[in-house]
Write an enzyme that holds these catalytic residues in place. Sequence first.
Site, PDB file in Angstrom:
ATOM      1  CG  HIS A   1      -8.624   5.807  11.064  1.00 52.38           C
ATOM      2  ND1 HIS A   1      -9.562   5.699  10.062  1.00 52.38           N
ATOM      3  CD2 HIS A   1      -9.315   5.912  12.228  1.00 52.38           C
ATOM      4  CE1 HIS A   1     -10.776   5.739  10.601  1.00 52.38           C
ATOM      5  NE2 HIS A   1     -10.658   5.872  11.915  1.00 52.38           N
TER       6      HIS A   1
ATOM      7  CB  CYS B   1      13.615  -2.202  22.958  1.00 53.30           C
ATOM      8  SG  CYS B   1      12.123  -2.488  22.001  1.00 53.30           S
TER       9      CYS B   1
ATOM     10  CB  THR C   1     -16.249   9.024   4.530  1.00 54.61           C
ATOM     11  OG1 THR C   1     -16.189   7.888   5.411  1.00 54.61           O
ATOM     12  CG2 THR C   1     -17.290   9.999   5.049  1.00 54.61           C
TER      13      THR C   1
ATOM     14  CG  ASN D   1      -8.428   9.145   3.486  1.00 54.86           C
ATOM     15  OD1 ASN D   1      -9.309   8.315   3.764  1.00 54.86           O
ATOM     16  ND2 ASN D   1      -8.623  10.129   2.636  1.00 54.86           N
TER      17      ASN D   1
ATOM     18  CB  ALA E   1     -13.736  14.505  -3.795  1.00 54.77           C
TER      19      ALA E   1
ATOM     20  NE  ARG F   1      -3.529   0.216   2.605  1.00 61.01           N
ATOM     21  CZ  ARG F   1      -4.277   0.440   3.686  1.00 61.01           C
ATOM     22  NH1 ARG F   1      -4.445  -0.523   4.576  1.00 61.01           N
ATOM     23  NH2 ARG F   1      -4.836   1.604   3.886  1.00 61.01           N
TER      24      ARG F   1
END
Length: 257
Positions: free
Chosen positions: A130, A165, A203, A110, A246, A78
Site C-alpha cells: 500500500h 512541473c 491483520t 503497512n 506479535a 501520521r
Amino acid sequence: MSKVVERESAEALGVARSLLRRAERIVALTGAGVSAESGVPTFRGAGGLWKTYRAEDLATPEAFGRDARLVWEWYGWRRSVVLSCAPNAAHRALAGASATRPDFRVVTQNVDGLHVAASDGVGPPPLELHGSLFRIRCTGCGVGREDRSVIDATSIETLPHCKTCTALMRPDIVWFGEPLNATILGEAARLASMADVCLVVGTSAVVHPAAGLADLTRRGGGSIIEVNVASTPITDVAAASLRGPAAVIVPELLRHE
Ligand code: BV8
Ligand code: ZN
C-alpha cells in the site's frame, strides 16, 4: 488464560513451529497489528482510529480532491507519529528470517516503513503493498521521491509541490478504490501462491486484494499460520492461529532451536 486455551496455544505453537521448520518458501503477510507494540495506531478495533478520522473517510482520492490540505494534514500527523516509533521484536525477527532464510519474504499492508527500517537494507526488501508514508508522487507528471520532511499543511501553497512541473504532490500510498501497483501485487501473489507457509501477522484480513494473498498459499497446497490478539476471517482456515501480541509470539515462532 484458562487451562484449555493454554493447551491449545502450546499445541498451536508446536504445530506452527514444525510447519515453519519444514517449510522452504515462506511469506509473512503483515498488517497494522505488527506495529501496534511500536506505538503505531491500528485502523480498526480498540483505539483503532487515526486521530479522529477513519482511514476509509480520508484515505481516498475523492477526499484528496475535495480537501487536499486536510488529507495532507492527516498524513503529516501520521508521519510525525510514526517517526517517533521504532521497529519492535516482531519486525526484527521477521527481518532476521528474511536475511537468513533464502525464501522468506515479508509482504506488508503497512505504510509505516518499520519493516524497511528493521531490515536495514539486509536481505530482500519487504514488499509494501500500500505504499509508504515516506514516499510522495506528483499529481501532474507522476514523478515520485522519498520524503521525510515535516508537512506544512497551513494552506495549499505550503503543501509539497513538484520540483519538475510544480503540480501538487500526494502521498505515494494506495487509497481505497485505487488499484495496487501491478508489479508489486503480481510479485506478492507469485510468492504467496508458491509458499509452503503464509505467516499472517496482525491483520483484520478485511482489506482486499491484500487479504486474499493467504488464500493463494492455501490453494497452492501450503498452510496458513496466524498471529493475532483476536480471531479474524482467516482464523478458521489457518493450520494454527496463535493468540497474543506479535512482538511476543513472532520471535518465539522464528527462534532457532
Ligand atoms: C481496490 C493505505 C480496485 C491507506 C490502505 C466497497 C467499497 C469500496 C471498495 C471496496 C468495497 N469492498 C471491497 C473494496 C475494496 C477495498 C477494500 O478492501 N475495502 C475494505 C475496507 C472492505 N479495497 C480497495 O479499495 C483496494 N483497491 O480494490 O482497487 C481497483 C482495481 C482496479 C482499478 C481500480 C480500482 C485498495 C486497498 C488499500 C487501501 N489502503 N492503506 C493508509 O494507510 O492511509 S488499507 C489499510 O487497511 C491499511 O493499509 C491497513 O494495513 C489495511 C488493513 O488493515 P490492517 O492492517 O488489517 O489493520 P486493522 O487495524 O484493520 O487490523 C489490525 C489487526 O491487528 C487486528 O486484527 C487486531 O486484532 C490485530 N492486532 C492488534 N494489536 C496486535 C494485533 N495483532 C498482533 N499483535 C498485536 N499487538
Ligand atoms: Zn510533476
